[in-house]
Each structure stands twice: as C-alpha cells, then as structure tokens.
Write an enzyme that holds these catalytic residues in place. Structure first.
Site, mmCIF file in Angstrom:
data_model
loop_
_atom_site.group_PDB
_atom_site.id
_atom_site.type_symbol
_atom_site.label_atom_id
_atom_site.label_comp_id
_atom_site.label_asym_id
_atom_site.label_seq_id
_atom_site.Cartn_x
_atom_site.Cartn_y
_atom_site.Cartn_z
ATOM 1 C CG ASP A 155 -2.419 0.395 0.061
ATOM 2 O OD1 ASP A 155 -2.545 1.396 0.103
ATOM 3 O OD2 ASP A 155 -3.525 -0.202 0.965
ATOM 4 C CG HIS A 225 -4.911 2.284 -2.066
ATOM 5 N ND1 HIS A 225 -4.543 2.616 -1.244
ATOM 6 C CD2 HIS A 225 -5.970 2.223 -2.995
ATOM 7 C CE1 HIS A 225 -5.393 3.122 -0.343
ATOM 8 N NE2 HIS A 225 -5.935 2.507 -1.591
ATOM 9 C CD GLU A 287 -9.803 3.403 -1.111
ATOM 10 O OE1 GLU A 287 -10.227 4.169 0.056
ATOM 11 O OE2 GLU A 287 -9.192 3.514 -0.432
HETATM 12 C C1 ACM Z 1 -11.163 -0.677 0.718
HETATM 13 O O1 ACM Z 1 -11.649 -0.356 2.122
HETATM 14 N N1 ACM Z 1 -10.259 0.658 0.147
HETATM 15 C C2 ACM Z 1 -10.897 -1.880 -0.210
#
Ligand code: ACM
Length: 488
Positions: A155, A225, A287
């Site tokens: 991440d 991420h 995201e």
């Molecule tokens: C998430 O909670 N971003 C998958």
C-alpha cells in the site's frame, strides 16, 4: 451433559445416548486425504490398524460435497466420513470443539458450508504482524472453518513482500520515516517504521495456512495505493517522486501505463505467483484517483493507441492487461468493486466493499463475487462506545450487527445468487498497532461472520448462539488468542 456447542453451527446435530470414554491416545485409522486433519489432533491419537481402531476416518465417493463431512460419536467409537481433505479438516475442527477433559457425548453431525469463500482480510501494509502472530490468527480461523486469508501486502505506507528481481521494493519501500501520531492523525509520531516478509517466510506462512485448509490470497494493489512501490522505483510512476507515505488516506500516486512499468509489474506478479500455490491473486484496484493519468503524456498516448476514452476507462484497460498476465501465470484475478466501473474481464472475482448493490451489479454482469460491505464486514470499525474504545478508523459495526447480517436478501435472483462465492471480514490496520489489538478487533465479530459464512440462516439464528460463541472464545483463549470485551 451440556449442549453440543460447535461454531459455526452445523447443518444438523442429533444427540445419541451414552458417551465415548476411551483413554487417550485413541487408536486411529485414516486415509491419506486425512493426514493434515489428523495432525491437528496431536497426541490424542495414535495410528492403528482398522480392526483395532476406535476412531475411523473414511473417504467416501459421494454424499457430503466438496467440503462437507459426517461425524458420528457412539460409545464404541468415532467415525468420520468425507469426500475430500477439506471435509476431513472441517470434521476435525468440529471434533476439537467437543474435546474436553471428560468423555465425548454421543452425537451424529451432518455438515457442509453455505458459502465457498469464507474469508478474513489482514492489512500488513499500515502495520505488520509477526509471522507467529499471523500463524496464531490462522489457527483461530481454521477452528471456525474459514478458508481464505486475504493478505494485503502492499500500500502507500509500506511494501511488505520481498521481490528478488526488484530489491528496492523492500530495502526502500518497506520503511517509512514515521507514522501518524495516535490520537492526532494529522501529526507525525517521529518514529521510523519498517517491516517486511522474506520469500522464505512467505512460503512458510502459506504452507502453514494450507495445512489448515486456508488459501492465502495475496494482494498487490494497483494502479493506486502504490506510493511505497513508487518511492522505491519512481520511474514507474505517472507523477512526481514521493517518499513512502507517512499519513493514512488515499494517495494520488499511480503506477504509469508505460511498457516498462507493465513489465515491472509482470515480474512482481510472476514472483508472487510462484510463492502462492492457490488459484487467486488480488490486484487491488480500489481508490485510484485519476488526476495523475489525466495529465500524464504516457497515459494520453496509451488512451489514443488503445481507443480508450478517459482516465477511468484506462484503469479498466490496465486491469485487463494485468489480468492477462495472471492468466499466463495460471492465476485468477480478484479485485475491489471499483474495477466494475471501468470494465473488468469476466473471470475477475469482484470484492464488493462499498455496498451490496455493487455485488449484485457484478453478479448480474456474470462475475463471481465476494461480499465484504463496509456496513457489516469492516472490522476496523468501532465495536463499542467510541469514548471507551481504542481509537479506530471510524464507523460502528458491533457484534449484533455482524450476527444479524444476511448476505442474500430477497432482492437477489437465483442467477445472481449463483455468483455469490461468500463473505469476508476486513481488518485494515491503520489503527491496529499490534497482534493483540488485531485479535480484539477480529474476535468475536469474526466468529459471528464464520456463522454467516458457513451456517444456514436457520441454524445460526436458532438455539444456542450465545453459548456457542462463549465456548468458542474459551477455545480461542486456549490457543493463546484474545478477544474484545465490552468496557464497563
Ligand atoms: C477499501 O476499503 N479501500 C477496499
């Protein structure tokens, strides 16, 4: 003798008369398919020829399904039937819950799971957990018949898996200068943080889980991420260089869509595929803000060359491109539900985290889906009054809510329901700092989810749900696993 307390609640439990009261170790006869299951009984059993065995495991051709089993205890002995290795593992998970100091009650149990995917997710990017702690977590999962551990390995705040061809992923990407301060998330704590798992450690962990019936699903999050990876190799980014992120949130950094970046990701996925014998690799996809791609010349070039309309659709192209790599590696992609909006290939398993509607949309489009909606399955949320709980990310998902969760409501058509593989609880670790805290966030909510995943709605909501849970928490304590208690 008390109730038969097995969690998750089995399909059917019929009490018999009498008890099985032979001294340990019991003579046991079992087929090869039961070897891993038997190992979990430890020194309670010893190998014996069939004629003199008190405990007999038998492999049968039909009647129990790919994960089901029958367990029958009579005064003369114990008999387990299953078709598969998984069936034997589940039978032993049930048997272990009946074992105590006294005799075993006579009972006949028939059992099989409601759902095929019974998962928990652990984020080790924000805070990592030592291998022995993760192994204990697996012990707790296996006892409750979970079969998937989704390992969130990369991440913005850290890259945690050794990749030999690209060593800076860990020599740089696994270290951050500091973390957000506890109780003041916009400030830094001034404490450097680093952690990663070597390939030898990954192999050991994956084998440990596999021996307990749990497939580890690694996640390499992309195209977003990705800030930790891009701190190590900024040349694969689509924007300005940046350090491993020291704050929580959603970074704007994205992998680029240049050939060099795709080749780098192909290398990473090839090494990951070789470490994880299971069929799945999770490609993230959540995201991913498109701001960088909207102004990146390489992205514009790629859109033109591929006839892609905009930066969001380019994420679809990117996901399909990486799914092609997985197909070549013999793996199936899993991704968060955002990939639905940009065009995922039909083989992608969609993990619906934003809400159940995304799961249904995915199922209607022909995707297999896993439900882990924030409303019921985010175990990083508060589970008690905010004022008396350790700081959490937000939200409120208490035990009662997880227990009441019904994944398949009347709005699901039979055709959609066919695509629902199962459910998963997610443990994001921004505010989970150590293994003990991980356990208090996981249990007992995870135990409630184990019942949602395995048991029929009727079996889990009738009878002795509280007693089953209390018994399970005692068993977990005997494995050294702690759990949440309400503060008084
Ligand atoms: C998430 O909670 N971003 C998958």
């Amino acid at each position: 003798m008390g109730e038969i307390l097995i969690l998750p609640a089995p399909v059917s439990v019929e009490r018999g008369t009498g008890v099985f009261d032979a001294p340990h170790p019991w003579g046991l006869h079992a087929p090869e398919a039961a070897v891993d299951a038997i190992a979990l009984l430890g020194d309670r059993v010893r190998p014996a020829a069939q004629a003199e065995a008190q405990v007999i495991f038998e492999c049968v051709a039909e009647g129990h399904g790919p994960e089901g089993y029958a367990l029958s205890i009579e005064s003369a002995g114990v008999r387990v039937e299953a078709e598969t290795r998984e069936g034997f593992l589940h039978a032993v998970a049930s048997l272990r819950q009946l074992l105590g100091d006294g005799p075993l009650p006579a009972v006949r149990i028939q059992d099989a799971p409601r759902f095929r995917w019974r998962g928990l997710h652990v984020d080790v990017a924000r805070h990592a957990f030592a291998l022995p702690d993760l192994m204990r977590f697996v012990d707790a999962m296996a006892l409750q018949k979970f079969n998937r551990l989704h390992w969130h390995l990369t991440d913005d705040q850290g890259w945690r898996i050794e990749i030999k061809r690209w060593p800076k992923l860990t020599s740089i990407g696994s270290k951050r200068a500091e973390s957000p301060k506890r109780g003041a998330r916009d400030e830094g704590d001034g404490v450097p943080y680093e952690a990663h798992y070597t390939q030898a450690e990954v192999r050991a962990f994956v084998a440990y889980a596999a021996a307990r019936g749990i497939t580890v699903v690694p996640e390499i999050d992309m195209p977003g991420h990705a800030q930790a990876a891009l701190s190590a190799y900024p040349e694969f980014g689509s924007g300005a260089p940046a350090e491993v992120w020291t704050r929580w949130g959603i970074s704007k950094r994205l992998f680029s869509v240049r050939e060099e970046t795709l080749a780098f990701l192909d290398d990473v996925l090839a090494e990951v595929a070789a470490l994880f014998p299971g069929p799945y690799i999770h490609l993230g996809g959540d995201e991913a803000p498109t701001a960088e791609w909207e102004v990146c010349p390489a992205a514009a070039e790629r859109m033109q060359a591929e006839g892609v309309d905009d930066a969001r659709a380019l994420q679809g192209w990117f996901h399909r491109r990486m799914a092609t790599t997985l197909a070549r590696l013999g793996k199936r992609p899993v991704a968060w539900d955002e990939v639905l909006e940009c065009g995922a290939p039909p083989e992608t398993i969609v993990m619906a985290w934003r809400d159940a509607a995304h799961a249904q949309t995915a199922a209607r489009a022909g995707h297999d889906v896993v439900l882990c909606p924030m409303t019921h399955c985010y175990f990083d949320h508060y589970q008690g009054p905010v004022a008396s709980e350790p700081e959490a990310i937000g939200g409120y998902t208490d035990l009662a809510k997880v227990r009441a969760y019904e994944p398949l409501d009347a709005s699901w058509s039979p055709a959609e329901a066919e695509h629902l593989l199962g459910v998963q609880g997610n443990l994001w670790s921004e505010y989970i700092h150590d293994a003990e805290h991980l356990e208090t966030m996981a249990w007992p909510r995870g135990s409630a989810l184990a019942e949602v995943a395995w048991s029929s709605t009727a079996a889990r909501t009738e009878g002795h749900a509280d007693a089953r849970l209390t018994h399970m928490l005692t068993l977990l304590a005997s494995l050294g696993v702690t759990h949440w208690r309400p503060s008084s």
